[in-house]
Design an enzyme around this catalytic site. Structure first.
Site, mmCIF file in Angstrom:
data_model
loop_
_atom_site.group_PDB
_atom_site.id
_atom_site.type_symbol
_atom_site.label_atom_id
_atom_site.label_comp_id
_atom_site.label_asym_id
_atom_site.label_seq_id
_atom_site.Cartn_x
_atom_site.Cartn_y
_atom_site.Cartn_z
ATOM 1 N N HIS A 296 0.849 -1.205 0.000
ATOM 2 C CA HIS A 296 0.000 0.000 0.000
ATOM 3 C C HIS A 296 0.888 1.260 0.000
ATOM 4 C CE1 HIS A 296 -4.224 1.267 0.525
ATOM 5 N NE2 HIS A 296 -3.718 2.359 1.072
ATOM 6 N N ASN B 167 -4.177 2.755 -4.799
ATOM 7 C CA ASN B 167 -3.307 1.588 -4.933
ATOM 8 C C ASN B 167 -3.914 0.477 -5.794
ATOM 9 O OD1 ASN B 167 -0.915 2.129 -2.939
ATOM 10 N ND2 ASN B 167 -2.758 2.749 -1.838
ATOM 11 N N GLY B 168 -5.225 0.238 -5.637
ATOM 12 C CA GLY B 168 -5.872 -0.806 -6.426
ATOM 13 C C GLY B 168 -5.837 -0.500 -7.907
ATOM 14 N N ALA C 25 -2.313 -0.957 -9.131
ATOM 15 C CA ALA C 25 -1.952 -2.377 -9.163
ATOM 16 C C ALA C 25 -2.500 -3.054 -10.417
ATOM 17 C CB ALA C 25 -2.491 -3.079 -7.920
ATOM 18 N N TYR D 158 -12.563 -11.198 -6.067
ATOM 19 C CA TYR D 158 -11.276 -10.494 -6.167
ATOM 20 C C TYR D 158 -10.708 -10.228 -4.774
ATOM 21 C CZ TYR D 158 -8.315 -6.336 -7.256
ATOM 22 O OH TYR D 158 -7.300 -5.412 -7.365
ATOM 23 N N TYR D 159 -11.524 -9.651 -3.915
ATOM 24 C CA TYR D 159 -11.054 -9.326 -2.569
ATOM 25 C C TYR D 159 -10.855 -10.579 -1.718
ATOM 26 C CZ TYR D 159 -11.555 -4.325 -3.336
ATOM 27 O OH TYR D 159 -11.397 -3.043 -3.813
#
Length: 310
Positions: free
Chosen positions: A180, A186-187, A190, A216-217
């Site tokens: 992070h 950040n997502g 990424a 996903y999470y």
């Protein structure tokens, strides 16, 4: 990345990806106009889904109007409009870097973040200088003072790795969001870095869909506990699906058709083929709310799992 020789990704899935990559390579060079259409479509759906995963409420059609027509959508915030244009610009820059086979480093990471969060964050393009707590995370993000060192280690690992590219891209994605390094965004970064890594190795870009946000999470949380396998397979499935979309441009038996249409040439119902698609036994992709496959894929399914006489 695992210290063993065991591959994290299911062998059957990797074999299918490998076969599709060979088929895609045989189609090169892909005509410029076709590549242009693929780029525009992927840029749009990536922008929409990546932002939607983070809570942006723009629809796919609204995102399209903003990117292609420069329109302002009533009832939507300025931030949501900026997120759409920023993410699309960052996608373009990511593709430029990938085509040049650029290695991922601090400069590239911070440049992409600056584009994604320009006009939104005061510290756009700069690593965070304070500690943060991520809701729902298994463990706390590292202390801000350790970020530069941890990012050094991540960059070194992905530069020197010898794992399968999709495994490495999955590791990169997870480790990046785990560190992070930025205060926000950040997502999105990424997902762009994952594509940068894959495209630089001749894979098509992947689109992680809003509809799969829960999975996903969940896969990222499993990786937080040391089990990267589910997330690596999640990314591999996204690669497999976009390869199917890319191959469909050649038409013929690879053209994508609704399962309702394909079912008429098989002993099975549309519902049964949809079930097999959800199970991953029939090579298919979901476009909107409708499953699509190809005559090639259905024929392969019949030869391996079903009745050979159509």
């Amino acid at each position: 990345m695992a210290d063993t020789d065991t591959q994290l990704i299911k062998g059957e899935l990797l074999a299918r990806i490998s076969e599709k990559m060979k088929q895609l390579d045989s189609m090169r060079p892909i005509p410029a106009d076709v590549l242009g259409r693929l780029h525009e479509e992927t840029r749009l759906v990536h922008t929409y889904h990546s932002n939607a995963i983070e809570g942006n409420t723009l629809t796919l059609q609204e995102t399209k109007l903003i990117l292609e027509e420069g329109l302002t959508i009533g009832g939507k915030s300025l931030r949501e409009h900026i997120e759409a244009t920023n993410n699309a610009k960052a996608f373009d820059r990511m593709e430029e870097l990938a085509k040049k086979k650029c290695s991922i480093d601090h400069i590239i990471i911070q440049e992409i973040h600056e584009i994604v969060t320009r006009g939104i964050l005061e510290d756009a393009g700069r690593y965070r200088t304070r500690n943060v707590r991520i809701t729902g995370a298994v463990k706390s993000s590292p202390d801000w003072s350790k970020i530069a060192k941890l990012m050094d280690e991540l960059i070194e690992k992905i530069t020197e790795n010898s794992e399968h590219p999709i495994e490495t891209a999955s590791f990169l994605h997870h480790r990046f969001v785990e560190i992070h390094p930025f205060s926000d965004g950040n997502g999105r970064v990424a997902r762009l870095l994952t594509n940068l890594y894959l495209i630089a190795r001749d894979y098509p870009p992947v689109v992680l869909k809003k509809e799969d946000r829960g999975k996903y999470y969940k896969c990222l949380r499993a990786a937080d506990t040391g089990n990267l396998g589910p997330f690596a397979n999640y990314i591999a499935k996204a690669v497999d699906e976009n390869l199917t979309l890319y191959l469909s441009i050649s038409g013929g038996n690879d053209e994508l058709l609704p399962l309702k249409e394909l079912a008429m040439e098989t002993p099975y119902s549309q519902e049964y083929l949809s079930l097999r698609a959800r199970q991953g036994l029939l090579d298919a992709v979901k476009i909107g709310k409708t499953w699509h496959s190809s005559k090639h894929a259905v024929g392969q399914y019949l030869s391996e799992h079903g009745k050979k006489d159509i």
